[in-house]
Design an enzyme around this catalytic site. Structure first.
Site, PDB file in Angstrom:
ATOM      1  N   GLY A  47      40.096  42.683  42.083  1.00 23.41           N
ATOM      2  CA  GLY A  47      40.760  43.697  42.902  1.00 23.41           C
ATOM      3  C   GLY A  47      42.083  43.121  43.330  1.00 23.41           C
ATOM      4  CD  GLU A  48      46.632  42.648  44.779  1.00 27.50           C
ATOM      5  OE1 GLU A  48      47.254  41.610  45.059  1.00 27.50           O
ATOM      6  OE2 GLU A  48      46.547  43.105  43.610  1.00 27.50           O
ATOM      7  CB  SER A  49      43.071  38.063  46.448  1.00 30.38           C
ATOM      8  OG  SER A  49      44.429  37.793  46.190  1.00 30.38           O
ATOM      9  CB  CYS A  78      40.084  38.526  38.728  1.00 30.38           C
ATOM     10  SG  CYS A  78      41.804  38.660  38.270  1.00 30.38           S
ATOM     11  NE  ARG A 105      47.503  36.710  44.966  1.00 29.61           N
ATOM     12  CZ  ARG A 105      47.981  37.580  45.855  1.00 29.61           C
ATOM     13  NH1 ARG A 105      48.600  37.160  46.919  1.00 29.61           N
ATOM     14  NH2 ARG A 105      47.825  38.872  45.655  1.00 29.61           N
ATOM     15  CB  ILE A 139      43.117  43.071  35.071  1.00 32.42           C
ATOM     16  CG1 ILE A 139      42.243  43.656  33.961  1.00 32.42           C
ATOM     17  CG2 ILE A 139      43.982  44.164  35.723  1.00 32.42           C
ATOM     18  CD1 ILE A 139      41.152  44.591  34.464  1.00 32.42           C
ATOM     19  NE  ARG A 140      49.853  42.618  38.704  1.00 31.67           N
ATOM     20  CZ  ARG A 140      50.274  42.565  39.974  1.00 31.67           C
ATOM     21  NH1 ARG A 140      49.636  43.226  40.913  1.00 31.67           N
ATOM     22  NH2 ARG A 140      51.328  41.870  40.302  1.00 31.67           N
ATOM     23  CG  HIS A 175      38.063  41.491  35.283  1.00 33.74           C
ATOM     24  ND1 HIS A 175      37.790  41.833  36.593  1.00 33.74           N
ATOM     25  CD2 HIS A 175      39.363  41.138  35.263  1.00 33.74           C
ATOM     26  CE1 HIS A 175      38.879  41.704  37.323  1.00 33.74           C
ATOM     27  NE2 HIS A 175      39.853  41.290  36.536  1.00 33.74           N
ATOM     28  CD  GLU A 177      34.221  42.364  36.385  1.00 37.07           C
ATOM     29  OE1 GLU A 177      33.957  41.241  35.917  1.00 37.07           O
ATOM     30  OE2 GLU A 177      35.313  42.627  36.915  1.00 37.07           O
TER      31      GLU A 177
END
Ligand code: GLN
Length: 192
Positions: A47-49, A78, A105, A139-140, A175, A177
């Site tokens: 997600g976005e940490s 991630c 990051r 992803i990023r 990822h 998942e």
């Protein structure tokens, strides 16, 4: 059946729930501190940490998460890996120091920030799970710049660690998942 929490404040927690079911565990979507008492391990999703960190404090989960990590297995993917690191750069950010790794990051850059690729895990990963390459979705993603202490690299991509374990904890910068391959989640369930 083992109950595994998935931190569900933000990010791709639903995909982890499905992946845990495929790997043979019962997911518990954790949004409240009292739920830490009901689970054998925890997944911190992608997600976005920065956002996740804010919500952890806002919802009063940060202390319970830190305490849980001192006792039970935690698997971060991630953004989850960023939260579990000892130090975070680009920019610097608070983290939970669960593993002896340093992460940078968004280190793959904006132009090539997401990709699906195949990686060849270390022999130890293959021996403990099953043979075959791993499909890795980035992803990023952060890059793990430092691995120390007894933290152990289980897979690399272009020479950089992407799957690392230390004692009861595990992190992936990709990822697992999001693919049908359950081996990484199964490896985590072995730790419970
Ligand atoms: N770029 C995100 C961060 O810095 C991580 C991306 C992800 O979890 N897919 O938190």
């Amino acid at each position: 059946m083992k109950k595994v929490g998935v931190l569900s404040l933000q990010g791709d927690f639903a995909a982890h729930g499905a992946a845990l079911e495929r790997a043979g565990a019962e997911p518990v979507f954790v949004r409240d501190p009292h739920q830490f008492g009901q689970i054998d391990g925890l997944v911190i999703p992608g997600g976005e940490s920065t956002t996740m960190l804010k919500l952890l404090h806002y919802d009063g989960l940060a202390d319970a998460l830190a305490e849980f990590g001192r006792q039970k297995p935690v698997f971060g993917t991630c953004a989850g890996a960023i939260l579990m690191a000892r130090e975070v750069s680009s920019p610097e950010q608070e983290s939970f120091h669960m593993m002896d790794i340093g992460v940078e990051r968004n280190a793959y850059g904006r132009q090539i920030d997401s990709r699906v690729t195949e990686i060849e895990p270390e022999p130890e990963f293959l021996e403990r799970t099953a043979p075959g390459k791993l499909e890795a979705v980035f992803i990023r993603a952060p890059i793990i710049r430092r691995v120390s202490g007894d933290a152990k690299v289980l897979a690399r991509y272009h020479g950089d660690p992407v799957l690392v374990e230390q004692g009861r904890h595990l992190v992936a910068t990709f990822h697992p998942e999001l693919t049908a391959d359950s081996r990484v989640h199964e490896l985590f369930l072995e730790k419970l």
